[in-house]
Motif scaffolding. Structure first.
Motif, PDB file in Angstrom:
ATOM      1  N   CYS A   1       0.813  -1.184   0.043  1.00  0.00           N
ATOM      2  CA  CYS A   1       0.022   0.101  -0.034  1.00  0.00           C
ATOM      3  C   CYS A   1       0.896   1.394  -0.014  1.00  0.00           C
ATOM      4  CB  CYS A   1      -0.894   0.231   1.285  1.00  0.00           C
ATOM      5  SG  CYS A   1      -2.293  -1.030   1.071  1.00  0.00           S
TER       6      CYS A   1
ATOM      7  N   SER B   1      -0.954   4.943   2.560  1.00  0.00           N
ATOM      8  CA  SER B   1      -2.177   4.218   3.391  1.00  0.00           C
ATOM      9  C   SER B   1      -1.563   2.985   4.110  1.00  0.00           C
ATOM     10  CB  SER B   1      -2.841   3.702   2.144  1.00  0.00           C
ATOM     11  OG  SER B   1      -2.338   3.158   1.201  1.00  0.00           O
TER      12      SER B   1
ATOM     13  N   TYR C   1     -13.423   4.376  -0.900  1.00  0.00           N
ATOM     14  CA  TYR C   1     -12.452   4.446  -2.153  1.00  0.00           C
ATOM     15  C   TYR C   1     -12.978   4.642  -3.357  1.00  0.00           C
ATOM     16  CZ  TYR C   1      -9.354   3.421   2.073  1.00  0.00           C
ATOM     17  OH  TYR C   1      -9.125   3.303   3.228  1.00  0.00           O
TER      18      TYR C   1
ATOM     19  N   ASP D   1     -12.767   5.542  -7.843  1.00  0.00           N
ATOM     20  CA  ASP D   1     -12.178   5.937  -9.109  1.00  0.00           C
ATOM     21  C   ASP D   1     -13.174   6.028  -9.983  1.00  0.00           C
ATOM     22  OD1 ASP D   1     -10.140   6.500 -10.314  1.00  0.00           O
ATOM     23  OD2 ASP D   1      -9.493   4.075 -10.868  1.00  0.00           O
TER      24      ASP D   1
ATOM     25  N   TRP E   1     -16.965   2.561  -6.396  1.00  0.00           N
ATOM     26  CA  TRP E   1     -16.132   2.567  -5.272  1.00  0.00           C
ATOM     27  C   TRP E   1     -16.445   1.287  -4.418  1.00  0.00           C
ATOM     28  CZ3 TRP E   1     -21.176   4.576  -6.270  1.00  0.00           C
ATOM     29  CH2 TRP E   1     -21.987   4.292  -5.506  1.00  0.00           C
TER      30      TRP E   1
ATOM     31  N   SER F   1     -11.692   8.771  -0.334  1.00  0.00           N
ATOM     32  CA  SER F   1     -10.454   8.805  -0.937  1.00  0.00           C
ATOM     33  C   SER F   1     -10.529   8.663  -2.357  1.00  0.00           C
ATOM     34  CB  SER F   1      -9.596   7.688  -0.542  1.00  0.00           C
ATOM     35  OG  SER F   1      -9.345   7.943   0.782  1.00  0.00           O
TER      36      SER F   1
ATOM     37  N   ASP G   1      -8.401   8.621  -6.539  1.00  0.00           N
ATOM     38  CA  ASP G   1      -7.209   8.507  -7.290  1.00  0.00           C
ATOM     39  C   ASP G   1      -6.808   9.710  -7.831  1.00  0.00           C
ATOM     40  OD1 ASP G   1      -4.960   7.418  -8.572  1.00  0.00           O
ATOM     41  OD2 ASP G   1      -6.406   6.867 -10.345  1.00  0.00           O
TER      42      ASP G   1
ATOM     43  N   SER H   1      -2.708   5.754  -7.057  1.00  0.00           N
ATOM     44  CA  SER H   1      -2.925   4.339  -7.590  1.00  0.00           C
ATOM     45  C   SER H   1      -1.559   3.481  -7.396  1.00  0.00           C
ATOM     46  CB  SER H   1      -3.443   4.402  -8.871  1.00  0.00           C
ATOM     47  OG  SER H   1      -3.866   2.963  -9.283  1.00  0.00           O
TER      48      SER H   1
ATOM     49  N   SER I   1      -1.676   2.354  -3.543  1.00  0.00           N
ATOM     50  CA  SER I   1      -2.665   2.062  -2.902  1.00  0.00           C
ATOM     51  C   SER I   1      -3.500   0.926  -3.522  1.00  0.00           C
ATOM     52  CB  SER I   1      -3.912   3.298  -2.984  1.00  0.00           C
ATOM     53  OG  SER I   1      -4.985   3.197  -2.352  1.00  0.00           O
TER      54      SER I   1
ATOM     55  N   TRP J   1      -6.268  -0.197  -2.372  1.00  0.00           N
ATOM     56  CA  TRP J   1      -7.722   0.256  -2.486  1.00  0.00           C
ATOM     57  C   TRP J   1      -8.090   0.860  -3.665  1.00  0.00           C
ATOM     58  CZ3 TRP J   1     -10.511  -1.944   1.496  1.00  0.00           C
ATOM     59  CH2 TRP J   1      -9.934  -2.095   2.699  1.00  0.00           C
ATOM     60  N   THR J   2      -7.278   1.740  -4.138  1.00  0.00           N
ATOM     61  CA  THR J   2      -7.641   2.505  -5.334  1.00  0.00           C
ATOM     62  C   THR J   2      -7.715   1.595  -6.502  1.00  0.00           C
ATOM     63  OG1 THR J   2      -6.582   4.510  -4.533  1.00  0.00           O
ATOM     64  CG2 THR J   2      -6.812   4.453  -6.951  1.00  0.00           C
TER      65      THR J   2
END
Length: 282
Positions: free
Chosen positions: A26, A30, A63, A65, A79, A200, A202, A233, A236, A238-239
């Motif tokens: 991450c 993060s 999260y 994008d 998300w 959050s 990107d 990205s 992360s 998550w992204t």
């Protein structure tokens, strides 16, 4: 030591190793869960993620994008959403998937996964040249990853989209409008549930469109706390999860003949596995 044996040993890593790998992959942006209060209630009577906590201190991390193109007039935002007390377990489940990708395709957990780049054949994400040169294997990895996201418990998923005839700068305005509506949706939902969320995105924050949308929320009653938090990205996980979902949702709505094989992925791996997921035209 052979690459095959190295990857096999990696798959056999301990649970602690999974968490450590997840935090390392991450990156520093993060690497730790935000310190936010969690509901005091626990045990079998505690509300599930699907039910949502109705307590005033309920909190979730979102999260998000985007995907889409002005060429075909589609705007898509997807998300993933998680409660702070489930953050580590969800990340651990995703990192187990990333380890399986290393074993099967030679793609290390630290490598950024971008669905569009993978399917387009750009870059060399794998240590295995055969994978990098294979459009079938690249698409297979994306399919596996969308399925893995849909199978992770304690994770909420959603998508909103809009079709527009606008192009160029006007298209960007529509994109900002769609995000504003999505933000109001999150804010209204939190108000109904007595909860709060943090978003959050990107990017690096250079595009002020999303910041302005957050600043337009009612400063007294808003339930989306803070301005949007930006996560690069590559650092992360998550992204990257949100990226897979937004690309997949975009293909489901775009329905380009060349990508017919992926049209049904979002429905099969998200909507079918997660009936409470959101897929809404706005």
């Amino acid at each position: 030591m052979s690459n095959w044996l190295t990857r096999r040993n990696f798959l056999a890593a301990s649970t602690a190793g999974t968490a450590a790998a997840g935090l390392a992959a991450c990156g520093p942006a993060s690497s730790t869960a935000p310190e936010v209060p969690t509901p005091e209630s626990s045990g079998e009577n505690s509300p599930s993620v699907a039910d949502r906590s109705a307590s005033a201190d309920g909190f979730s991390l979102i999260y998000c994008d985007d995907s889409g193109s002005s060429n075909d007039g589609l705007v898509v935002f997807s998300w993933v959403e998680v409660k702070p007390d489930q953050w580590a377990s969800v990340l651990g489940a995703w990192m187990n998937h990333r380890k399986s990708l290393y074993v099967r395709y030679g793609v290390p957990p630290s490598v950024e996964l971008d669905a569009s780049e993978l399917v387009a054949g750009r870059g060399s994400p794998s240590l295995d040249a055969t994978f990098n040169a294979s459009s079938d294997l690249r698409r297979e990895l994306v399919q596996d990853s969308v399925r893995a996201i849909g199978e992770i418990e304690s994770l909420d998923i959603g998508t909103v989209y809009r079709r527009t005839p606008e192009r160029g700068r006007a298209y960007q305005q529509v994109k900002g409008d769609v995000y504003s509506e999505l933000l109001r949706y999150w804010d209204d939902r939190c108000a109904r549930e007595g909860s709060f969320s943090m978003v959050s995105l990107d990017g690096d924050g250079s595009d002020k469109t999303y910041l302005k949308a957050h600043r337009r929320l009612d400063p007294v009653s808003r339930r989306i706390v803070e301005d949007p938090r930006y996560l690069d990205s590559p650092s992360s996980q998550w992204t990257q999860m949100a990226d897979f979902l937004s690309w997949c949702a975009y293909q489901a709505q775009r329905r380009h003949p060349a990508k017919e094989s992926v049209w049904g992925w979002y429905d099969e791996y998200v909507m079918t596995l997660r009936p409470n997921s959101v897929m809404t035209e706005v």
